[in-house]
Scaffold this motif. Structure first.
Motif, short mmCIF file in Angstrom:
data_model
loop_
_atom_site.label_atom_id
_atom_site.label_comp_id
_atom_site.label_asym_id
_atom_site.label_seq_id
_atom_site.Cartn_x
_atom_site.Cartn_y
_atom_site.Cartn_z
N MET A 100 -2.29 -14.33 16.62
CA MET A 100 -1.01 -14.20 15.82
C MET A 100 -1.08 -13.32 14.50
N PHE A 101 -2.03 -13.47 14.02
CA PHE A 101 -2.42 -12.56 12.40
C PHE A 101 -2.63 -11.20 12.84
N PHE A 102 -3.27 -10.95 14.14
CA PHE A 102 -3.22 -9.31 14.46
C PHE A 102 -2.06 -8.80 14.90
N GLN A 103 -1.17 -9.61 15.47
CA GLN A 103 0.08 -8.96 15.77
C GLN A 103 1.06 -8.69 14.27
N PHE A 104 0.57 -9.52 13.46
CA PHE A 104 1.36 -9.18 12.08
C PHE A 104 0.79 -7.85 11.41
N MET A 105 -0.50 -7.60 11.76
CA MET A 105 -1.23 -6.27 11.06
C MET A 105 -0.81 -5.31 11.99
N VAL A 106 -0.44 -5.44 13.47
CA VAL A 106 -0.09 -4.22 14.08
C VAL A 106 1.54 -3.95 13.42
N GLY A 107 2.20 -4.86 13.15
CA GLY A 107 3.53 -4.50 12.45
C GLY A 107 3.29 -4.01 11.13
N VAL A 108 2.37 -4.24 10.38
CA VAL A 108 2.02 -3.46 9.08
C VAL A 108 1.76 -2.15 9.38
N LYS A 109 0.81 -1.78 10.48
CA LYS A 109 0.54 -0.66 10.90
C LYS A 109 1.81 0.22 11.37
N LYS A 110 2.78 -0.19 12.21
CA LYS A 110 3.93 0.34 12.69
C LYS A 110 4.67 0.81 11.32
N LEU A 111 4.78 -0.24 10.26
CA LEU A 111 5.53 0.16 9.19
C LEU A 111 5.02 1.23 8.30
N ARG A 112 3.75 1.27 8.27
CA ARG A 112 2.99 2.44 7.40
C ARG A 112 3.17 3.72 8.24
N LYS A 113 3.06 3.76 9.32
CA LYS A 113 3.18 4.89 9.98
C LYS A 113 4.70 5.46 9.94
N SER A 114 5.43 4.59 10.22
CA SER A 114 7.11 5.03 9.99
C SER A 114 7.47 5.60 8.86
N LEU A 115 6.66 5.37 7.74
CA LEU A 115 6.82 5.63 6.32
C LEU A 115 6.09 7.03 6.19
N ALA A 142 -3.93 -13.73 0.25
CA ALA A 142 -2.57 -13.57 -0.01
C ALA A 142 -2.03 -12.32 -0.93
N GLU A 143 -2.90 -12.12 -2.02
CA GLU A 143 -2.61 -11.25 -2.96
C GLU A 143 -2.62 -10.01 -2.29
N THR A 144 -3.64 -9.70 -1.34
CA THR A 144 -3.50 -8.29 -0.70
C THR A 144 -2.25 -8.21 0.18
N LEU A 145 -2.06 -9.22 0.85
CA LEU A 145 -0.81 -9.17 1.99
C LEU A 145 0.45 -8.77 0.97
N ALA A 173 3.59 -2.17 -1.28
CA ALA A 173 3.60 -0.79 -1.17
C ALA A 173 4.56 -0.26 -0.07
N LEU A 174 4.63 -0.99 1.11
CA LEU A 174 5.55 -0.68 2.27
C LEU A 174 6.97 -0.92 1.85
N GLU A 175 7.57 -1.23 0.80
CA GLU A 175 8.61 -1.73 0.46
C GLU A 175 9.21 -2.65 1.67
N ALA A 176 8.53 -3.82 1.65
CA ALA A 176 8.62 -4.77 2.98
C ALA A 176 8.57 -6.43 2.31
N GLU A 177 9.19 -7.18 3.18
CA GLU A 177 9.01 -8.45 2.62
C GLU A 177 8.19 -9.17 3.69
N ILE A 178 7.46 -10.26 3.23
CA ILE A 178 6.85 -11.30 4.28
C ILE A 178 7.86 -12.39 4.40
N ILE A 179 8.04 -12.82 5.53
CA ILE A 179 9.09 -13.86 5.89
C ILE A 179 8.50 -14.63 7.10
N PHE A 180 9.10 -15.62 6.96
CA PHE A 180 8.82 -16.59 8.15
C PHE A 180 9.98 -16.40 9.19
N VAL A 181 9.77 -16.39 10.66
CA VAL A 181 10.68 -16.56 11.47
C VAL A 181 10.57 -17.49 12.30
#
Length: 113
Positions: free
Chosen positions: A1-16, A46-49, A55-63
């Motif tokens: 699950m955490f890996f999927q989260f970081m894949v999302g971070v990578k997608k967002l970084r690349k989209s920017l 947690a501080e790094t996340l 930095a990516l102008e995003a929010e960490i949310i629970f869904v």
């Protein structure tokens, strides 16, 4: 699950259009650490996340799990480039809405005589 989260971070970084080095500089870590995070070889604190999210102008949310697929598809759609280019309007608006009838042609012929 955490890996999927970081894949999302990578997608967002690349989209920017941000490199791993640029992200690292924004949050005070090196490019190698960013790479290890995105590939799941490093677990961040947690501080790094939070710093990454800022930095990516995003929010960490629970869904809720039952909504996760919908949320992922919305995010993917938002991050994807448009698939269809808009065709520029060619012509005159009057050409598109004006439909001559028989009377119009006859009146034009009569006025030329």
């Amino acid at each position: 699950m955490f890996f999927q989260f970081m894949v999302g971070v990578k997608k967002l970084r690349k989209s920017l259009r941000m490199t791993q080095s640029e992200l690292g500089m924004l949050i005070g870590i090196d490019q190698g650490y960013v790479s290890r995070l995105e590939t799941g070889r490093q677990n961040p604190q947690a501080e790094t996340l939070q710093a990454i999210a800022e930095a990516l102008e995003a929010e960490i949310i629970f869904v809720p799990k039952k909504l996760a697929r919908r949320v992922h598809s919305i995010i993917d759609e938002h991050l994807s480039p448009p698939t269809q280019t808009k065709r520029p309007f060619a012509g005159n608006v009057m050409d598109d809405i004006f439909i001559p009838d028989g009377d119009d042609e006859e009146s034009q012929r009569g006025s030329n005589i």
